[in-house]
Enzyme design. Sequence first.
Site, mmCIF file in Angstrom:
data_model
loop_
_atom_site.group_PDB
_atom_site.id
_atom_site.type_symbol
_atom_site.label_atom_id
_atom_site.label_comp_id
_atom_site.label_asym_id
_atom_site.label_seq_id
_atom_site.Cartn_x
_atom_site.Cartn_y
_atom_site.Cartn_z
ATOM 1 N N HIS A 43 -15.016 2.052 -0.994
ATOM 2 C CA HIS A 43 -13.944 1.118 -0.645
ATOM 3 C C HIS A 43 -12.803 1.798 0.107
ATOM 4 C CE1 HIS A 43 -15.348 -1.754 -4.073
ATOM 5 N NE2 HIS A 43 -16.069 -1.860 -2.979
ATOM 6 N N TYR A 61 0.813 -1.216 0.000
ATOM 7 C CA TYR A 61 0.000 0.000 0.000
ATOM 8 C C TYR A 61 0.847 1.267 0.000
ATOM 9 C CZ TYR A 61 -4.304 -2.542 0.149
ATOM 10 O OH TYR A 61 -5.351 -3.353 -0.207
#
Length: 237
Positions: free
Chosen positions: A110, A54
């Site tokens: 999301h 990430y």
Amino acid sequence: MTRTVFVLTGAGISAESGLGTFRDRDGVWARFDPMRLATPEGFAADPVLVHEFYNHRRRDARAAAPNPAHAALARLEAGLAARGGRLFLCTQNIDDLHERAGSRHVVHMHGEVLRARCTACGTETVWHEDLGVETPCPHCGRRETMRPDVVWFGEMPKQLDVIDEALAEADLFVAVGTSGAVYPAAGNVAQARAFGIPTLALTLEAADNAGLFEATRLGRASETVPAFVDEVLSAKV
């Protein structure tokens, strides 16, 4: 007549900004194992690996620039508001390209890669830098508790009640660059049809749920979305 337009965007709208899609043959999940990188269990097993993944995605999102499709939706929001209408913009994307293009109201179902959340105190915060196991929570100070504020497989998407309410009030449902494979977003078109709302897909190639749309326009989002916005604002659709 005042129009309320519900637009759902997926990875296809950001692909032209250089951000990878997920479910194409050469997409992110074809190259990486989502069970290791995008589940609570994967994070618990190897948080260092998940943070590294990430951190790269955060850097990519910051380096990307909005494209004409993002800009057109910002123009649609402003144009509808000027005549008493409304755009409800819901995205499956975790980047901030809609906001940087000028959209003022965006629902990120999301989550957002440029935000972080503490699993100990629950505090959510804007986060543009790398995140790691030893990163302390800026609110409670604890370590080994920070995670990307994104929705992983097995977790509930955000603001579903707000999304359902907006969909029920819409005059038109449009999906842009979505795969039609990820639920509950992929079910929005069926909900719209049940409400009697016209549906339109703007996509590079037919989505998994293409048969549920009343109309589909194939092409690059940077071309189909501005053309669609011009039609709406000139009251042709």
